[in-house]
Write a protein that holds these residues in place. Sequence first.
Motif, PDB file in Angstrom:
ATOM      1  N   LEU A 172      -2.919  18.150 -11.927  1.00 33.48           N
ATOM      2  CA  LEU A 172      -3.969  17.362 -11.949  1.00 33.48           C
ATOM      3  C   LEU A 172      -5.262  18.014 -11.361  1.00 33.48           C
ATOM      4  N   PRO A 173      -6.392  17.514 -11.775  1.00 33.55           N
ATOM      5  CA  PRO A 173      -7.620  17.779 -11.029  1.00 33.55           C
ATOM      6  C   PRO A 173      -7.646  17.423  -9.651  1.00 33.55           C
ATOM      7  N   ASP A 174      -8.337  18.107  -8.704  1.00 31.33           N
ATOM      8  CA  ASP A 174      -8.379  17.809  -7.089  1.00 31.33           C
ATOM      9  C   ASP A 174      -8.771  16.433  -6.926  1.00 31.33           C
ATOM     10  N   ASP A 175      -9.704  16.050  -7.704  1.00 32.30           N
ATOM     11  CA  ASP A 175     -10.411  14.573  -7.241  1.00 32.30           C
ATOM     12  C   ASP A 175      -9.385  13.613  -7.642  1.00 32.30           C
ATOM     13  N   VAL A 176      -8.556  13.742  -8.808  1.00 35.60           N
ATOM     14  CA  VAL A 176      -7.600  12.705  -9.030  1.00 35.60           C
ATOM     15  C   VAL A 176      -6.575  12.771  -8.037  1.00 35.60           C
ATOM     16  N   LYS A 177      -6.204  14.110  -7.570  1.00 33.35           N
ATOM     17  CA  LYS A 177      -5.052  14.251  -6.792  1.00 33.35           C
ATOM     18  C   LYS A 177      -5.399  13.364  -5.319  1.00 33.35           C
ATOM     19  N   ASP A 178      -6.702  13.727  -4.838  1.00 31.12           N
ATOM     20  CA  ASP A 178      -7.001  12.786  -3.872  1.00 31.12           C
ATOM     21  C   ASP A 178      -6.978  11.451  -4.064  1.00 31.12           C
ATOM     22  N   GLU A 179      -7.351  10.864  -5.015  1.00 26.71           N
ATOM     23  CA  GLU A 179      -7.435   9.542  -5.377  1.00 26.71           C
ATOM     24  C   GLU A 179      -6.017   9.078  -5.305  1.00 26.71           C
ATOM     25  N   LEU A 180      -5.185   9.906  -5.971  1.00 24.12           N
ATOM     26  CA  LEU A 180      -3.699   9.257  -6.110  1.00 24.12           C
ATOM     27  C   LEU A 180      -3.116   9.268  -4.761  1.00 24.12           C
ATOM     28  N   LYS A 181      -3.410  10.171  -3.742  1.00 26.01           N
ATOM     29  CA  LYS A 181      -2.901  10.250  -2.419  1.00 26.01           C
ATOM     30  C   LYS A 181      -3.295   9.112  -1.367  1.00 26.01           C
ATOM     31  N   ASN A 182      -4.592   8.986  -1.813  1.00 33.21           N
ATOM     32  CA  ASN A 182      -5.446   7.567  -1.209  1.00 33.21           C
ATOM     33  C   ASN A 182      -4.423   6.227  -1.833  1.00 33.21           C
ATOM     34  N   LYS A 183      -4.220   6.203  -2.706  1.00 37.13           N
ATOM     35  CA  LYS A 183      -3.692   5.076  -3.528  1.00 37.13           C
ATOM     36  C   LYS A 183      -2.204   5.188  -2.824  1.00 37.13           C
ATOM     37  N   VAL A 184      -1.331   6.060  -2.697  1.00 38.13           N
ATOM     38  CA  VAL A 184      -0.130   5.992  -2.207  1.00 38.13           C
ATOM     39  C   VAL A 184      -0.085   5.830  -0.770  1.00 38.13           C
ATOM     40  N   ASP A 185      -1.240   6.210   0.044  1.00 34.70           N
ATOM     41  CA  ASP A 185      -1.252   5.651   1.492  1.00 34.70           C
ATOM     42  C   ASP A 185      -1.499   4.111   1.512  1.00 34.70           C
ATOM     43  N   GLU A 186      -2.431   3.725   0.564  1.00 30.15           N
ATOM     44  CA  GLU A 186      -2.651   2.402   0.253  1.00 30.15           C
ATOM     45  C   GLU A 186      -1.525   1.299   0.291  1.00 30.15           C
ATOM     46  N   ILE A 187      -0.612   1.834  -1.010  1.00 30.95           N
ATOM     47  CA  ILE A 187       0.323   1.055  -1.320  1.00 30.95           C
ATOM     48  C   ILE A 187       1.345   0.916  -0.004  1.00 30.95           C
ATOM     49  N   VAL A 188       1.523   2.172   0.686  1.00 27.74           N
ATOM     50  CA  VAL A 188       2.555   2.293   1.639  1.00 27.74           C
ATOM     51  C   VAL A 188       2.038   1.595   2.923  1.00 27.74           C
ATOM     52  N   SER A 189       0.546   1.355   3.136  1.00 25.72           N
ATOM     53  CA  SER A 189       0.001   0.512   4.176  1.00 25.72           C
ATOM     54  C   SER A 189       0.241  -0.861   4.004  1.00 25.72           C
ATOM     55  N   ASN A 190       0.309  -1.288   2.679  1.00 23.70           N
ATOM     56  CA  ASN A 190       0.527  -2.734   2.369  1.00 23.70           C
ATOM     57  C   ASN A 190       1.908  -2.974   2.417  1.00 23.70           C
ATOM     58  N   ALA A 191       2.768  -2.071   2.319  1.00 23.12           N
ATOM     59  CA  ALA A 191       4.261  -2.348   2.272  1.00 23.12           C
ATOM     60  C   ALA A 191       4.654  -2.445   3.751  1.00 23.12           C
ATOM     61  N   LYS A 192       3.953  -1.693   4.492  1.00 24.16           N
ATOM     62  CA  LYS A 192       4.432  -1.970   6.000  1.00 24.16           C
ATOM     63  C   LYS A 192       3.862  -3.110   6.760  1.00 24.16           C
ATOM     64  N   THR A 193       2.631  -3.442   6.231  1.00 27.24           N
ATOM     65  CA  THR A 193       1.998  -4.855   6.575  1.00 27.24           C
ATOM     66  C   THR A 193       2.939  -5.858   6.286  1.00 27.24           C
ATOM     67  N   GLU A 194       3.506  -5.909   5.053  1.00 20.95           N
ATOM     68  CA  GLU A 194       4.454  -6.837   4.483  1.00 20.95           C
ATOM     69  C   GLU A 194       5.715  -6.898   5.139  1.00 20.95           C
ATOM     70  N   ILE A 195       6.382  -5.721   5.597  1.00 20.75           N
ATOM     71  CA  ILE A 195       7.489  -5.577   6.400  1.00 20.75           C
ATOM     72  C   ILE A 195       7.128  -6.397   7.701  1.00 20.75           C
ATOM     73  N   ASP A 196       6.145  -5.907   8.321  1.00 22.95           N
ATOM     74  CA  ASP A 196       5.745  -6.691   9.788  1.00 22.95           C
ATOM     75  C   ASP A 196       5.944  -8.064   9.750  1.00 22.95           C
ATOM     76  N   GLY A 197       5.733  -8.823   8.716  1.00 24.49           N
ATOM     77  CA  GLY A 197       5.382  -9.928   8.463  1.00 24.49           C
ATOM     78  C   GLY A 197       6.823 -10.662   7.890  1.00 24.49           C
ATOM     79  N   GLU A 198       7.927  -9.934   7.918  1.00 25.14           N
ATOM     80  CA  GLU A 198       9.328 -10.542   7.362  1.00 25.14           C
ATOM     81  C   GLU A 198      10.031 -10.952   8.408  1.00 25.14           C
ATOM     82  N   THR A 199      10.879 -11.979   8.353  1.00 24.15           N
ATOM     83  CA  THR A 199      11.490 -12.757   9.578  1.00 24.15           C
ATOM     84  C   THR A 199      13.107 -12.400   9.180  1.00 24.15           C
TER      85      THR A 199
END
Length: 199
Positions: A172-199
């Motif tokens: 993939l082009p570099d700019d797409v790679k960067d966007e994708l990797k940012n998207k991965v970070d965002e998904i993982v960060s959201n998932a971690k926040t969700e985990i923190d709130g689970e009881t």
Amino acid sequence: DAKTDLDDVAQDAKDEIDASDLPDEVKEDLKDKVDEIVDGAKDEVDGSTDYDDVDQTVEDAKDEIEDAILDAEKDDAKSDLDDIAQSAKDEIDGSHLPDEVKDDLRDKVDEIVNDAKTEIDGEASKEEVDQTVEDTRQEIEDAILAAEKDDAKSDLDEIAQSAKDEIDASDLPDDVKDELKNKVDEIVSNAKTEIDGET
């Protein structure tokens, strides 16, 4: 008279014992102990010529009975704590947590329970003892949940790293790679926040 008072004290104590959630054999032992204390107090009353002494004997018997009941409650609570610890360790052993985390958690359970037993030794009422047992149960559950959450977050980090490696290895082009990797970070960060709130 004092002997009637002592009989009343004994009856009240036995009613309290019967109404408690102590095991049956402990109840029987306690009621025998009450009889023993009261019989001893009656002997003392018989040998006493002073009215104040008689009153004191009745009060002492009452205190001694209360102490005996509280001691039994404390022993029962410690036995409950052992059951809670064992049940927690079984849960830990049956989990998918890494071995070193399991070991740490089992040690943590022992530490929490030992602290609680020491606390119970110094407590002055059944209410305090019961509260300590409940607090301990909660503290152990919280510790296990925290470990499960940490483990899940660690899994997410591995998933993220693996996804980023795959993205980097793609054509993939570099700019797409960067966007994708940012998207991965965002998904993982959201998932971690969700985990923190689970009881």
